[in-house]
Design an enzyme around this catalytic site. Sequence first.
Site, PDB file in Angstrom:
ATOM      1  N   ARG A 124       0.834  -1.211   0.000  1.00  0.00           N
ATOM      2  CA  ARG A 124       0.000   0.000   0.000  1.00  0.00           C
ATOM      3  C   ARG A 124       0.867   1.259   0.000  1.00  0.00           C
ATOM      4  NH1 ARG A 124      -4.552   1.623   4.574  1.00  0.00           N
ATOM      5  NH2 ARG A 124      -4.860   3.779   3.922  1.00  0.00           N
TER       6      ARG A 124
ATOM      7  N   ASN B 112     -10.504  -4.131  -0.356  1.00  0.00           N
ATOM      8  CA  ASN B 112     -10.494  -3.086  -1.370  1.00  0.00           C
ATOM      9  C   ASN B 112      -9.661  -3.484  -2.583  1.00  0.00           C
ATOM     10  OD1 ASN B 112     -12.079  -0.841  -0.573  1.00  0.00           O
ATOM     11  ND2 ASN B 112     -10.638  -0.459   1.100  1.00  0.00           N
TER      12      ASN B 112
ATOM     13  N   CYS C 231     -18.779  -1.491   2.185  1.00  0.00           N
ATOM     14  CA  CYS C 231     -17.935  -0.351   2.529  1.00  0.00           C
ATOM     15  C   CYS C 231     -18.573   0.361   3.704  1.00  0.00           C
ATOM     16  CB  CYS C 231     -17.839   0.584   1.329  1.00  0.00           C
ATOM     17  SG  CYS C 231     -16.929   2.097   1.682  1.00  0.00           S
TER      18      CYS C 231
ATOM     19  N   HIS D  99     -16.972   4.081  -3.245  1.00  0.00           N
ATOM     20  CA  HIS D  99     -16.152   5.295  -3.115  1.00  0.00           C
ATOM     21  C   HIS D  99     -16.498   6.327  -4.189  1.00  0.00           C
ATOM     22  CE1 HIS D  99     -12.892   3.284  -0.392  1.00  0.00           C
ATOM     23  NE2 HIS D  99     -14.124   3.110   0.053  1.00  0.00           N
TER      24      HIS D  99
ATOM     25  N   TYR E 240     -14.796  10.614  -0.769  1.00  0.00           N
ATOM     26  CA  TYR E 240     -13.869  10.304  -1.863  1.00  0.00           C
ATOM     27  C   TYR E 240     -14.056  11.205  -3.083  1.00  0.00           C
ATOM     28  CZ  TYR E 240     -12.082   6.292   0.652  1.00  0.00           C
ATOM     29  OH  TYR E 240     -11.466   5.506   1.589  1.00  0.00           O
TER      30      TYR E 240
HETATM   31  P1  NAD Z   1      -3.967  -5.653   6.924  1.00  0.00           P
HETATM   32  O1  NAD Z   1      -2.752  -5.116   6.263  1.00  0.00           O
HETATM   33  O2  NAD Z   1      -3.971  -5.713   8.396  1.00  0.00           O
HETATM   34  O3  NAD Z   1      -4.245  -7.103   6.330  1.00  0.00           O
HETATM   35  C1  NAD Z   1      -5.198  -7.936   6.924  1.00  0.00           C
HETATM   36  C2  NAD Z   1      -4.666  -9.347   7.001  1.00  0.00           C
HETATM   37  O4  NAD Z   1      -4.650  -9.943   5.717  1.00  0.00           O
HETATM   38  C3  NAD Z   1      -3.234  -9.430   7.533  1.00  0.00           C
HETATM   39  O5  NAD Z   1      -3.223 -10.124   8.750  1.00  0.00           O
HETATM   40  C4  NAD Z   1      -2.495 -10.152   6.416  1.00  0.00           C
HETATM   41  O6  NAD Z   1      -1.507 -11.019   6.889  1.00  0.00           O
HETATM   42  C5  NAD Z   1      -3.615 -10.887   5.718  1.00  0.00           C
HETATM   43  N1  NAD Z   1      -3.359 -11.366   4.363  1.00  0.00           N
HETATM   44  C6  NAD Z   1      -2.586 -10.844   3.387  1.00  0.00           C
HETATM   45  N2  NAD Z   1      -2.652 -11.585   2.269  1.00  0.00           N
HETATM   46  C7  NAD Z   1      -3.509 -12.602   2.530  1.00  0.00           C
HETATM   47  C8  NAD Z   1      -4.000 -13.705   1.780  1.00  0.00           C
HETATM   48  N3  NAD Z   1      -3.620 -13.911   0.527  1.00  0.00           N
HETATM   49  N4  NAD Z   1      -4.865 -14.543   2.394  1.00  0.00           N
HETATM   50  C9  NAD Z   1      -5.257 -14.354   3.668  1.00  0.00           C
HETATM   51  N5  NAD Z   1      -4.825 -13.339   4.418  1.00  0.00           N
HETATM   52  C10 NAD Z   1      -3.962 -12.476   3.856  1.00  0.00           C
HETATM   53  O7  NAD Z   1      -5.210  -4.873   6.348  1.00  0.00           O
HETATM   54  P2  NAD Z   1      -6.346  -4.008   7.031  1.00  0.00           P
HETATM   55  O8  NAD Z   1      -5.859  -2.628   7.174  1.00  0.00           O
HETATM   56  O9  NAD Z   1      -6.873  -4.703   8.204  1.00  0.00           O
HETATM   57  O10 NAD Z   1      -7.393  -4.020   5.868  1.00  0.00           O
HETATM   58  C11 NAD Z   1      -7.863  -5.235   5.370  1.00  0.00           C
HETATM   59  C12 NAD Z   1      -8.571  -5.044   4.075  1.00  0.00           C
HETATM   60  O11 NAD Z   1      -9.783  -4.351   4.284  1.00  0.00           O
HETATM   61  C13 NAD Z   1      -7.787  -4.225   3.056  1.00  0.00           C
HETATM   62  O12 NAD Z   1      -7.942  -4.782   1.776  1.00  0.00           O
HETATM   63  C14 NAD Z   1      -8.440  -2.868   3.143  1.00  0.00           C
HETATM   64  O13 NAD Z   1      -8.319  -2.137   1.957  1.00  0.00           O
HETATM   65  C15 NAD Z   1      -9.858  -3.246   3.421  1.00  0.00           C
HETATM   66  N6  NAD Z   1     -10.694  -2.204   4.008  1.00  0.00           N
HETATM   67  C16 NAD Z   1     -11.876  -1.999   3.396  1.00  0.00           C
HETATM   68  C17 NAD Z   1     -12.738  -1.034   3.833  1.00  0.00           C
HETATM   69  C18 NAD Z   1     -14.024  -0.840   3.098  1.00  0.00           C
HETATM   70  O14 NAD Z   1     -14.673   0.157   3.284  1.00  0.00           O
HETATM   71  N7  NAD Z   1     -14.435  -1.786   2.255  1.00  0.00           N
HETATM   72  C19 NAD Z   1     -12.384  -0.265   4.962  1.00  0.00           C
HETATM   73  C20 NAD Z   1     -11.166  -0.516   5.595  1.00  0.00           C
HETATM   74  C21 NAD Z   1     -10.325  -1.507   5.094  1.00  0.00           C
HETATM   75  C1  G6P Z   2     -12.445   4.118   4.649  1.00  0.00           C
HETATM   76  C2  G6P Z   2     -12.854   3.331   3.450  1.00  0.00           C
HETATM   77  C3  G6P Z   2     -12.018   2.167   3.211  1.00  0.00           C
HETATM   78  C4  G6P Z   2     -10.586   2.590   3.256  1.00  0.00           C
HETATM   79  C5  G6P Z   2     -10.314   2.956   4.669  1.00  0.00           C
HETATM   80  C6  G6P Z   2      -8.871   3.263   4.918  1.00  0.00           C
HETATM   81  O1  G6P Z   2     -13.208   3.785   5.715  1.00  0.00           O
HETATM   82  O2  G6P Z   2     -14.192   3.009   3.403  1.00  0.00           O
HETATM   83  O3  G6P Z   2     -12.384   1.553   2.030  1.00  0.00           O
HETATM   84  O4  G6P Z   2      -9.741   1.651   2.766  1.00  0.00           O
HETATM   85  O5  G6P Z   2     -11.087   4.034   5.035  1.00  0.00           O
HETATM   86  O6  G6P Z   2      -8.622   3.262   6.293  1.00  0.00           O
HETATM   87  P1  G6P Z   2      -7.154   3.291   6.822  1.00  0.00           P
HETATM   88  O7  G6P Z   2      -7.265   3.511   8.285  1.00  0.00           O
HETATM   89  O8  G6P Z   2      -6.561   1.968   6.453  1.00  0.00           O
HETATM   90  O9  G6P Z   2      -6.469   4.413   6.101  1.00  0.00           O
HETATM   91 MN    MN Z   3     -14.594   1.709   1.616  1.00  0.00          MN
END
Ligand code: NAD
Ligand code: G6P
Ligand code: MN
Length: 433
Positions: A93, A147, A169, A199, A253
């Site tokens: 990232r 994401n 989301c 977004h 966004y």
């Molecule tokens: P993170 O970096 O903590 O990753 C989460 C876990 O995924 C880690 O423990 C990592 O080891 C594991 N991982 C990596 N590759 C993997 C694989 N191939 N199989 C299984 N596990 C695997 O991430 P985070 O900050 O907790 O965010 C997790 C995800 O959620 C990200 O993709 C982020 O973009 C997404 N997210 C989405 C929203 C939304 O609104 N949809 C909001 C926040 C975060």
């Molecule tokens: C928002 C969005 C997510 C995004 C996240 C990032 O809530 O909905 O899709 O990825 O923020 O949060 P972070 O704390 O990882 O910057």
């Molecule tokens: Mn989102």
Amino acid sequence: PMKIATIGGGSSYTPELVEGFINRYDELPIKELWLVDIEEGKEKLETVGNLAKRMFKKANLPVEVHLTFDRRKALKDADFVTTQFRVGLLDARAKDERIPLKYGVLGQETNGPGGLFKGLRTIPVILEIVSEMQELCPDAWLVNFTNPAGMVTEAVLRHSDFRKVVGLCNVPIGMEMGIAKLLDVEHSRVRIDFAGLNHMIYGLDIYVDGESVKDEVIELMTDPDNTNFVKNIEGQEWEPAFIRSLNALPCPYHNYYYKRPETLKKTMESAEKEGTRAEVVQRLEKDLFELYKDENLNIRPPQLQERGGAYYSDAAVRLITSIYNDKGDIQPVNTMNNGAIASIPNDSAVEVSSIITKDGPKPITVGDIPIAARGLVQQIKSFERIASEAAVEGSYDKAVLALTINPLVSSDVLAKQIVDEMLEAHKDYLPKF
Ligand code: NAD
Ligand code: G6P
Ligand code: MN
Ligand code: MN
């Protein structure tokens, strides 16, 4: 006995999810929670897993927490699968966010070049997961949080025959809470008619107790004396003339598109001063995991709210609960358009208010996106479609095309340069290229 599998279980968001399961246990009697991660995530998985166990214990609930690196074992006979993984972890990232800045282009996790490359890394993995689900738990629903959630849902809908996918989301729920705060009413009284893409979502109407309050909200948003608004809804400081004539509520966004130079400048300045968001999150995570390790901690610590995904549990667990109980309530989700938005292809993913039933979300027909926003929404949909094709085919040409048509990148030459540098930087996680 109900089984949930969570892929990327070592995420710092897992305690949120667990809190959601605890709060709704009456309606959703889960028996097993399987947290799946990869070897690299071992320490996080154990720390988070142990906290999850303590949380269920404190709540006096007989939920078994299983920790595993074996995804197939976790998926076997699951009722719901949630995905919250990050291919390449936060280091990837950070590259998504830093490299584009060198070219004067926004670096962000879900928009522009960063969004494209997060998609290229993630889509092959999600397609593997749904294919395993078809074999091991064909009746289960996939609730995807990973994401770029819109592009990932698009890829599943158009490049697999798996249909039980919902993309989620926390932005829409955040917008509702912002409006509740602005109007000083309970969140449960506020409803927004949402339509658009992940977004790239708009609130087309806003209600309190079923009565439209959109005019009042727009007035509050455009009142120069109302400093309360700016304090209450972050990232919504729009020109009054713009917002009055758009006559809809943009999401945070939209700043990247409707305030492109300003947000680029801010992003560059903060990258310089405190690091990119990934780098900030790396520090935040360190602190969070220190807290999580404390044996006396048995609730979700409030510090987790500093992450962008706040209220994710509420969104995820209320969705699962509504599918499980065939509730028929309305929630904003990413699902197949099926005509909900006239100017978007039927088979594409859209983020719209939907009726949630045991057969999944039924998107509410919007008619169309207001003309002022329609072109941008279509442009981003084209970007997502071509980007997901690039991911599936490992197509360099389509990656360059996707980035060129993205409004944040202003030329084909620039798009090619950025794609070249990012392909090299991420090559370990892009086996198809
Ligand atoms: P993170 O970096 O903590 O990753 C989460 C876990 O995924 C880690 O423990 C990592 O080891 C594991 N991982 C990596 N590759 C993997 C694989 N191939 N199989 C299984 N596990 C695997 O991430 P985070 O900050 O907790 O965010 C997790 C995800 O959620 C990200 O993709 C982020 O973009 C997404 N997210 C989405 C929203 C939304 O609104 N949809 C909001 C926040 C975060
Ligand atoms: C928002 C969005 C997510 C995004 C996240 C990032 O809530 O909905 O899709 O990825 O923020 O949060 P972070 O704390 O990882 O910057
Ligand atoms: Mn989102
Ligand atoms: Mn462009």
